[in-house]
Design an enzyme around this catalytic site. Structure first.
Site, mmCIF file in Angstrom:
data_model
loop_
_atom_site.group_PDB
_atom_site.id
_atom_site.type_symbol
_atom_site.label_atom_id
_atom_site.label_comp_id
_atom_site.label_asym_id
_atom_site.label_seq_id
_atom_site.Cartn_x
_atom_site.Cartn_y
_atom_site.Cartn_z
ATOM 1 N N ASP A 175 23.152 -44.744 28.001
ATOM 2 C CA ASP A 175 23.337 -44.741 29.450
ATOM 3 C C ASP A 175 24.664 -44.108 29.858
ATOM 4 O OD1 ASP A 175 24.926 -46.788 28.433
ATOM 5 O OD2 ASP A 175 23.700 -48.391 29.252
ATOM 6 N N ASN A 206 23.272 -61.256 31.040
ATOM 7 C CA ASN A 206 22.050 -61.447 31.829
ATOM 8 C C ASN A 206 20.799 -60.962 31.089
ATOM 9 O OD1 ASN A 206 22.304 -58.704 31.913
ATOM 10 N ND2 ASN A 206 22.391 -58.503 34.126
ATOM 11 N N HIS A 214 20.347 -57.917 29.785
ATOM 12 C CA HIS A 214 20.011 -56.487 29.904
ATOM 13 C C HIS A 214 20.224 -55.745 28.584
ATOM 14 C CE1 HIS A 214 24.238 -54.876 31.361
ATOM 15 N NE2 HIS A 214 24.210 -55.071 30.059
ATOM 16 N N GLU A 233 18.237 -53.898 33.945
ATOM 17 C CA GLU A 233 18.648 -55.197 34.479
ATOM 18 C C GLU A 233 17.457 -56.137 34.672
ATOM 19 O OE1 GLU A 233 21.644 -55.574 34.271
ATOM 20 O OE2 GLU A 233 22.908 -54.196 35.384
HETATM 21 P P1 PGA Z 1 29.677 -55.580 25.958
HETATM 22 O O1 PGA Z 1 28.461 -55.070 26.854
HETATM 23 O O2 PGA Z 1 29.410 -55.086 24.583
HETATM 24 O O3 PGA Z 1 30.888 -54.954 26.571
HETATM 25 O O4 PGA Z 1 29.670 -57.075 26.030
HETATM 26 C C1 PGA Z 1 27.186 -55.180 26.353
HETATM 27 C C2 PGA Z 1 26.200 -54.812 27.427
HETATM 28 O O5 PGA Z 1 26.474 -55.050 28.623
HETATM 29 O O6 PGA Z 1 25.119 -54.293 27.094
#
Ligand code: PGA
Length: 241
Positions: free
Chosen positions: A67, A136, A138, A143
């Protein structure tokens, strides 16, 4: 689904790097899907060490990132283009022309998304996709209330994601509110998935992903249906299992 537990972040990172290295040893011209965020940072550091010790060679590897923030230029230190180049690509021998990250400043976003899917297909699909997970649930920027059938598309970021990612920006209102992300369909078409999770803040999402029902409210829960998925989970993230 295979579950590999790790005692701490360093062990999770080493195990994840070993898995990625095995993929490259098996198929030197493999196609990797990679992720950004705090979680895979240690894995990139391990892979860089392996490269410096001549234990892995990226010269034939192709990389697609999951992404990119909508509207951030490549020069912006918060862009995922910047993250990948700064933290990984410039330290290894991957060829620049073999690295792909969605262009967050493309004027024709739909066309950019379609092209990204085409490029993945033209390279024969993704052999191994590395994923982090949001608190959450995702994956990528897919999302909650996700459409499981989506390919690469423009997504609106969840309030929880904007809050979580604001730590990288000078203030919350500087966090982009949308992003280009591979869709769940794109991710699920990868031949192997490797999801990394670290820290207690991910424990609930990990529990729902592995033990909960498959539902759009927990995007990562779809991984239960993937025929070749491995979760590398640090013990605090695994505490509800
Ligand atoms: P993080 O993010 O590795 O910074 O915790 C993971 C994500 O949001 O997919």
């Amino acid at each position: 689904m295979r579950i590999i537990l790790a005692d701490n972040y360093e062990e999770m990172s080493r195990k994840a790097a070993d898995i990625v290295r095995s993929q490259i040893v098996l198929k030197p011209d493999c196609v990797l899907g990679l992720a950004t965020g705090d979680t895979p940072m240690g894995m990139y550091q391990e892979l860089i060490k392996m490269y410096e010790n001549k234990e892995v060679d990226f010269s034939e590897v192709t990389i697609f990132n999951l992404d990119e923030y909508y509207s951030l230029s490549r020069e912006n230190p918060q862009s995922y283009y910047y993250y990948m180049h700064h933290n990984f690509f410039k330290h290894i021998n991957v060829k620049k022309e073999n690295t792909y990250i969605p262009n967050g400043t493309a004027t024709e976003i739909d066309e950019e998304c379609r092209n990204y899917e085409e490029q993945i297909k033209n390279k024969g699909g993704i052999d191994m996709q590395v994923l982090g997970i949001g608190a959450n649930g995702h994956i990528g920027f897919n999302e909650p209330d996700v459409n499981f059938e989506a390919e690469t598309h423009l997504v609106k970021l969840d309030e929880m994601t904007i809050e979580a990612n604001s730590r990288f920006f000078s203030s919350k209102d500087k966090v982009p509110t949308s992003a280009i992300s591979m869709g769940i369909k794109t991710i699920m078409q990868s031949r192997m998935l490797v999801l990394l999770a670290n820290g207690e803040s991910k424990a609930d999402a990990i529990y729902k992903t592995i033990k909960g029902k498959i539902c759009p409210e927990v995007p990562a829960s779809i991984i239960q249906l993937h025929p070749n998925a491995t979760m590398v989970i640090e013990k605090n993230a695994a505490k509800l299992l």
